[in-house]
Design an enzyme around this catalytic site. Sequence first.
Site, mmCIF file in Angstrom:
data_model
loop_
_atom_site.group_PDB
_atom_site.id
_atom_site.type_symbol
_atom_site.label_atom_id
_atom_site.label_comp_id
_atom_site.label_asym_id
_atom_site.label_seq_id
_atom_site.Cartn_x
_atom_site.Cartn_y
_atom_site.Cartn_z
ATOM 1 N N GLY A 133 31.459 -14.227 14.838
ATOM 2 C CA GLY A 133 32.209 -13.464 12.920
ATOM 3 C C GLY A 133 33.062 -12.109 13.651
ATOM 4 N N HIS B 104 41.094 -23.268 12.748
ATOM 5 C CA HIS B 104 40.331 -23.988 14.031
ATOM 6 C C HIS B 104 41.488 -22.897 15.097
ATOM 7 C CE1 HIS B 104 40.037 -27.200 16.317
ATOM 8 N NE2 HIS B 104 41.082 -27.356 17.036
#
Length: 223
Positions: free
Chosen positions: A12, A109
């Site tokens: 995270g 990504h």
Amino acid sequence: MLNAAILASGNGSNAQRMFDLTAAGTLSMNIRLVLCNRPGARVLERARQAGLPSLCLDHTTFPDREHFDRAMIAAIREAGADTIVLAGFMRMLTPEFLHAFPGRVINIHPALLPSFPGVHGSADANAYGVKISGCTVHFVDEIMDHGAVIAQAAVPHLDGEDADALQQRIHTMEHRIYPQALQWLAENRLVLEGRHIRLLPGNRPLATPPDNALVWPPLEAGF
Ligand code: GAR
């Protein structure tokens, strides 16, 4: 102002950066929910510490992907979010989920798409021996890592640099281009023309360009 659900599966660090930039007022986003599919993932603790609403839906407890995604849709709607920010969320979304939030699901990504899609994009690029790697922010469609590209950062592989160091520098660029792309979305400055996204001009000055990386479109002050 975006009303966002951040979906994450692990550490995270991208989510953390969004927590910090929303708290600072740099990123115009209400974080309505942090949703995680892995119990014990660090992102849940980060959300708790930031005082943000969070929920863990363990995908292994659902009979199939459809049921899991339906539970996510319900939780996201209940939280009042309409923009889905995938920040290291390592699961494919069903067409039903994407239809629930049309044009509002965004992903980061860790490679220069369309090269090296998939769950190991960064490692795959490194194993291939590319000289330039990077990261991509894009809208999500029904094909993995395929939707229209919003922003990319090209990060060169420096001589003698190991995979971890390169990965770290790519991560640092993720933390800059992802919030910036979301801010453009919040300001309604992203115009979709087929597969191409045109960025409408803004009035913020540009940021200092990063060392050893090319970001396009250029970052604005604060990002
Ligand atoms: C990031 O590098 C992100 O690009 C990647 O997961 C990492 C999450 O890091 N996402 C994908 O590979 C999606 N296919 P974080 O948990 O520290 O933000």
